[in-house]
Design a protein around this motif. Sequence first.
Motif, PDB file in Angstrom:
ATOM      1  N   LEU A 191       0.823  -1.183  -0.330  1.00 34.19           N
ATOM      2  CA  LEU A 191      -0.005  -0.128   0.029  1.00 34.19           C
ATOM      3  C   LEU A 191       0.799   1.213   0.042  1.00 34.19           C
ATOM      4  N   LEU A 192       0.230   2.116  -0.841  1.00 34.53           N
ATOM      5  CA  LEU A 192       1.409   3.346  -1.179  1.00 34.53           C
ATOM      6  C   LEU A 192       0.856   4.482  -0.284  1.00 34.53           C
ATOM      7  N   VAL A 193       1.508   4.683   0.741  1.00 31.71           N
ATOM      8  CA  VAL A 193       1.232   5.771   1.475  1.00 31.71           C
ATOM      9  C   VAL A 193       1.580   7.379   0.798  1.00 31.71           C
ATOM     10  N   PRO A 194       0.637   8.193   0.878  1.00 32.44           N
ATOM     11  CA  PRO A 194       1.074   9.419  -0.001  1.00 32.44           C
ATOM     12  C   PRO A 194       2.200  10.212   0.633  1.00 32.44           C
ATOM     13  N   GLY A 195       3.325  10.587  -0.191  1.00 30.48           N
ATOM     14  CA  GLY A 195       4.545  11.326   0.015  1.00 30.48           C
ATOM     15  C   GLY A 195       5.624  10.428   0.323  1.00 30.48           C
ATOM     16  N   LEU A 196       5.436   9.302   0.905  1.00 28.71           N
ATOM     17  CA  LEU A 196       6.831   8.299   0.877  1.00 28.71           C
ATOM     18  C   LEU A 196       7.145   7.781  -0.417  1.00 28.71           C
ATOM     19  N   SER A 197       8.503   7.600  -0.435  1.00 30.44           N
ATOM     20  CA  SER A 197       9.123   7.077  -1.754  1.00 30.44           C
ATOM     21  C   SER A 197       9.530   5.403  -1.057  1.00 30.44           C
ATOM     22  N   TYR A 198       8.858   4.428  -1.830  1.00 34.23           N
ATOM     23  CA  TYR A 198       9.140   3.021  -1.439  1.00 34.23           C
ATOM     24  C   TYR A 198      10.102   2.676  -2.400  1.00 34.23           C
ATOM     25  N   PRO A 199      11.396   2.342  -2.015  1.00 35.75           N
ATOM     26  CA  PRO A 199      12.294   1.448  -2.717  1.00 35.75           C
ATOM     27  C   PRO A 199      12.251   0.049  -2.873  1.00 35.75           C
ATOM     28  N   LEU A 200      11.818  -0.335  -3.999  1.00 37.33           N
ATOM     29  CA  LEU A 200      11.682  -1.782  -4.319  1.00 37.33           C
ATOM     30  C   LEU A 200      12.870  -2.493  -5.221  1.00 37.33           C
ATOM     31  N   GLU A 201      13.638  -3.327  -4.530  1.00 39.82           N
ATOM     32  CA  GLU A 201      14.778  -3.895  -5.367  1.00 39.82           C
ATOM     33  C   GLU A 201      14.655  -5.147  -5.576  1.00 39.82           C
ATOM     34  N   THR A 202      15.214  -5.594  -6.727  1.00 39.23           N
ATOM     35  CA  THR A 202      15.333  -6.792  -7.278  1.00 39.23           C
ATOM     36  C   THR A 202      16.940  -6.882  -7.714  1.00 39.23           C
ATOM     37  N   PHE A 203      17.234  -8.060  -7.765  1.00 34.52           N
ATOM     38  CA  PHE A 203      18.598  -8.479  -8.295  1.00 34.52           C
ATOM     39  C   PHE A 203      18.569  -8.843  -9.657  1.00 34.52           C
ATOM     40  N   VAL A 204      19.229  -8.463 -10.482  1.00 32.57           N
ATOM     41  CA  VAL A 204      19.231  -8.740 -12.148  1.00 32.57           C
ATOM     42  C   VAL A 204      20.809  -9.265 -12.164  1.00 32.57           C
ATOM     43  N   GLU A 205      20.669 -10.603 -12.845  1.00 31.11           N
ATOM     44  CA  GLU A 205      22.009 -11.082 -13.369  1.00 31.11           C
ATOM     45  C   GLU A 205      22.038 -11.221 -14.773  1.00 31.11           C
ATOM     46  N   SER A 206      23.109 -10.776 -15.250  1.00 31.06           N
ATOM     47  CA  SER A 206      23.467 -10.790 -16.633  1.00 31.06           C
ATOM     48  C   SER A 206      24.020 -12.325 -16.956  1.00 31.06           C
ATOM     49  N   LEU A 207      23.477 -12.778 -17.876  1.00 33.57           N
ATOM     50  CA  LEU A 207      23.741 -14.180 -18.396  1.00 33.57           C
ATOM     51  C   LEU A 207      24.752 -14.324 -19.409  1.00 33.57           C
ATOM     52  N   SER A 208      24.690 -13.299 -20.187  1.00 35.39           N
ATOM     53  CA  SER A 208      25.629 -13.281 -21.355  1.00 35.39           C
ATOM     54  C   SER A 208      26.865 -13.180 -21.220  1.00 35.39           C
ATOM     55  N   ASP A 209      27.787 -13.827 -21.827  1.00 37.94           N
ATOM     56  CA  ASP A 209      29.214 -13.713 -21.593  1.00 37.94           C
ATOM     57  C   ASP A 209      29.965 -12.905 -22.881  1.00 37.94           C
ATOM     58  N   LYS A 210      29.135 -11.990 -23.645  1.00 35.94           N
ATOM     59  CA  LYS A 210      29.740 -11.315 -24.915  1.00 35.94           C
ATOM     60  C   LYS A 210      29.571  -9.932 -24.260  1.00 35.94           C
ATOM     61  N   GLY A 211      29.257  -9.753 -23.278  1.00 29.89           N
ATOM     62  CA  GLY A 211      29.277  -8.352 -22.736  1.00 29.89           C
ATOM     63  C   GLY A 211      28.298  -7.384 -23.758  1.00 29.89           C
ATOM     64  N   ILE A 212      27.076  -7.827 -23.589  1.00 27.51           N
ATOM     65  CA  ILE A 212      26.005  -7.367 -24.328  1.00 27.51           C
ATOM     66  C   ILE A 212      25.078  -6.803 -23.284  1.00 27.51           C
ATOM     67  N   SER A 213      24.781  -5.634 -23.575  1.00 26.06           N
ATOM     68  CA  SER A 213      23.554  -4.831 -22.750  1.00 26.06           C
ATOM     69  C   SER A 213      22.504  -4.619 -23.247  1.00 26.06           C
ATOM     70  N   ASP A 214      21.382  -4.808 -22.455  1.00 27.60           N
ATOM     71  CA  ASP A 214      20.095  -4.507 -23.042  1.00 27.60           C
ATOM     72  C   ASP A 214      19.215  -3.568 -22.359  1.00 27.60           C
ATOM     73  N   ILE A 215      17.828  -3.295 -22.706  1.00 25.39           N
ATOM     74  CA  ILE A 215      16.853  -2.788 -21.836  1.00 25.39           C
ATOM     75  C   ILE A 215      16.066  -3.378 -21.122  1.00 25.39           C
ATOM     76  N   ILE A 216      15.782  -3.073 -19.940  1.00 26.11           N
ATOM     77  CA  ILE A 216      14.843  -3.928 -19.277  1.00 26.11           C
ATOM     78  C   ILE A 216      13.604  -2.651 -19.076  1.00 26.11           C
ATOM     79  N   LYS A 217      12.524  -3.165 -19.247  1.00 24.73           N
ATOM     80  CA  LYS A 217      11.281  -2.401 -18.986  1.00 24.73           C
ATOM     81  C   LYS A 217      10.670  -2.672 -17.801  1.00 24.73           C
ATOM     82  N   VAL A 218      10.017  -1.600 -17.290  1.00 27.81           N
ATOM     83  CA  VAL A 218       9.441  -1.889 -15.860  1.00 27.81           C
ATOM     84  C   VAL A 218       7.881  -1.309 -16.100  1.00 27.81           C
ATOM     85  N   LEU A 219       7.119  -2.191 -15.650  1.00 31.03           N
ATOM     86  CA  LEU A 219       5.519  -1.743 -15.970  1.00 31.03           C
ATOM     87  C   LEU A 219       4.900  -1.723 -14.682  1.00 31.03           C
ATOM     88  N   VAL A 220       4.212  -0.761 -14.411  1.00 27.90           N
ATOM     89  CA  VAL A 220       3.266  -0.644 -13.228  1.00 27.90           C
ATOM     90  C   VAL A 220       1.941  -0.737 -13.599  1.00 27.90           C
TER      91      VAL A 220
END
Lengths: 164, 593
Positions: free
Chosen positions: B539-568
Motif C-alpha cells: 500500500l502506497l502512503v502519500p508522500g513516501l518513496s518506496y524503494p523496491l529492489e530486485t537483483f538482475v543477473e547478466s547471463l551473457s558472456d559477450k558483454g551485451i547490454s540490453d533494455i529492461i522495461k518496468v511496468l506498473v
Amino acid sequence: MGLLDRLSGLLGLKKEEVHVLCLGLDNSAKTTIINKLKPSNAQSQDIVPTRGFSIEKFKSSSLSFTVFDISGQGRYRNLWAHYYKEGQAIIFVIDSSDRLRMVVAKEELDTLLSHPDIKHGRIPILFFANKMDLRDAVTSVKVSQLLCLENSKGNHGIFVLVKP
Amino acid sequence: MAAASSSDSDSGRAESNEASSKWLDAHYDPMANIHTFSSCLALADLHGDGEYKLVVGDLGPGGQHPRLKVLKGPTVLTESPLPALPAAAATFLMEQHEPRTPALALASGPCVYVYKNLRPYFKFSLPQLPPNPLEQELWNQAKEDWIDPLTLKEMLEGIREKAEVPLSVQSLRFLQLELSEMEAFVSQHKSKSIKRQTVITTMTTLKKNLADEDAVSCLVLGTENKELLVLDPEAFTILAKMSLPSVPVFLEVSGQFDVEFRLAAACRNGNVYILRRDSKHPKYCIELSAQPVGLVRVLKVLVVGSTQESLHGFTHKGKKLWTVQMPAAILTMNLLEQRSRGLQAVMAGLANGEVRIYHDKALLNVIRTPDAVTSLCFGRYGREDNTLIMTTRGGGLIIKILKRTAVFVEAGGVAGPPPAQAMKLSVPRKTRLYVDQTLREREAGTAMHRTFQTDLYLLRLRAARAYVQALESSLNPVSVTAREPLKLHAVVQGLGPTFKLTLHLQNTSTARPILGLLVCFLYNEVLYALPRAFFKVPLLVPGLSYPLETFVESLSDKGISDIIKVLVLREGQSAPLLSAHINMPMSEGLAAA
C-alpha cells in the motif's frame, strides 16, 4: 666609581661638567640608583616617586656629574624630550622583574632614539637591568633581547649593566 | 615560560610589521587556561601597593573546576578553588578606614563571597524565599505519615501546574524520582523544613554617596527570582529591593545610591529595563528584537549588543539613537575608558577573532586576535594605566598596552557612492559575425519568418503525436492522470554480473493511499535473469518513496547490454499505468570476461 671612569674615558671628555639624563619607566628605581651614586653622607634615606624632575649633582675622580632625574610616570614622559638637548649621556633604567611593561620600555626607548636631538648625536647610553635580586627578574641578556639592543640602535655607545 | 617567550618574539615581529598599531603586545600565552567571561574579570589594587592585580573567576576547562585566580603581571599569583561556578566578580571599597584596599566580591550560586587581602572575609547568602503554604502543608502531612508518597506526588504535581509560587528544590527533586526511590526519600527528608532559594545571575557595584574613584560602593545583585538587591557595603544588609518582569543577566549602573541612580538591567526576555531611585518597578523599558549579549554605558548612552550581530545605542529614557551592524556574532562587550584623554568607548569581541572599538557609531580601532575573544577588560593593570586584557575561547591570555602616544581618531568613512557602483558591468561584445547576421535578417526577414512558422507547426504536430503515443502505451514514468498520481524512477547499482535494481515508487497525491498495484519487468530472458519478474506493491502512503529492489543477473558472456522495461499495473487492468526503461550497463563481471 670604576665604571664611571670607564664611561668618561670612552666619552673622551676633557671638561669637568657632564650632563646625564636618567630615564626609564616609573618604579624602575632611577632615583635610587642616583642616590646610591652619591657620597654616603649625602644619600637620602627614603625615596618617594619623583614628581616632574629633580637635579642631582655628584663627583667622580675626574668628572662632576649633573643628573636630570626625570619622572617616568606616563603623564610626565612628555617632559623627557625637553631635556634631550642638554643630555651628553643617558642612563636608561629597566625594571627586570616587570616583564609585562618591557614592551612599554622598548617603545619609549624607540621614541627616544628616533628623536631628532638624539638620533644623530652619538650619545652613550647606559642601560641598567635593575632589580636583579627579585625572584621573577629576567637576565640582562634577555632584557637586551627584549629591548632589541643587538640591532644596534643608531651609532650610540651602548652598555648594559646588571645591578645586583 | 618557554612557550610564552617564543610567542612573545612572534608578537614582537607582528608589531614591527604593524608599526602604526596603537597597541603594544605585552603578553600572549595561548596555554594560560583561563576560561571566563567579561563579568568575571576585575582589576584592583588588592594589596594597596599601587600594583593592580587581575581577578578572574575561572570556570575551569569545560566548566568543571571553578577557581578563583589572581594574576600579577603575566603570571598567576594565587589560585583557590570555588564552591560553585562564579557568576560575576567585582571589587569595591567597603569602608573609609585606611588602608584603603578594596574587597573582592565573587558571586557564586546563592552566595557572595567577599575576600579581603585575598583571604575569605565574609559570605553573604541571599535571603530565603517564602515557600508555598500548600506545599508546606503537604510535607507536614507527610511528616506525620498521614499521606503516602504517591498521594504526595499527585498533590505536588497539582500545585506545580496551578500555583503561582514555584515549588522548592526538594519537591522538584522528589517529583523526578522513580516509585521505588520515593519511600526512602520521604523518610529521609520529611523532617527537614523546605527551603526555597534563588541564585545570583549578575552583580555590579554602585557608589554609595560620593562619585570619587575611591568612594565606598554598594553591591547590586540580580537574582534568578527576577529581583535586584542593593547591599550595604559594610553590614551586608539589604538596602533596597526592586523587582523586574524577567531574569536580569546584565546590569549597568550610574549615579550614587544616596543621591540618584539609574539601573539598567538587560533581561532574558530580550528587554532592557531602566530603574531609578525610589522606584520599585522599572520606569522605562527598551524592547530589543533579539536577546542582549552585552550592556555597556558610555557617558549617557546605553549600548546594547544583540544576538543579531548589531550594537544599538539608547538614551536613558529608552529612545533608540543608532544601530551599528557587526561583521560577526558578538561574544562579549566591555567599556574602554582612557582617563588621560577622557575617552569612553565600547569594545566588542566578535566571533571572527576581532575586537572592535566603537565610539558611538564610529569605529575607532580593530584588534585582530588569533582566537575569538570571550572576555575583555580595560583598565590599570600592574603599573600601566591603559591595559587591555583579553582571554580567548581556547583559554589563552592576551595582554595589550595602549601606546602613550596613541590617539583614537574616527576613521573617516568613505563618503560618496558605494564601491559597487564603480564596477563595470560585464556586457558581452558583439563581433562581425553578429553584424552580418543582422544584415541578413534585415534583407530576408519575411522568408525567415515564414520558414520558421512552418517548422514550428511541424514541431508541434510531432510533439503531440509522440505524446499521444506515449500516453497510449504508458511509457512515461510520471503518471499524468489525476486519478492515479504516481511517480517512478529506477536506479541500477553494481558492476555486474549481478546488478541491484531499485525502483523508487512514490504516491504523489495529497491524502489518498493507493492499493493493489503490481510491478512487472519485461526483459530478454537470454541476457538477464530476475528472481521475481512480477510482484505486488505494498500500500502506497502519500508522500513516501518506496524503494523496491530486485537483483538482475547478466547471463551473457559477450558483454551485451540490453533494455529492461518496468511496468506498473493496476490489478484487473492490462494497460500499464506507467513504465520506465532502464538501460542496463555493460557487465564487467567474470561472466563477461
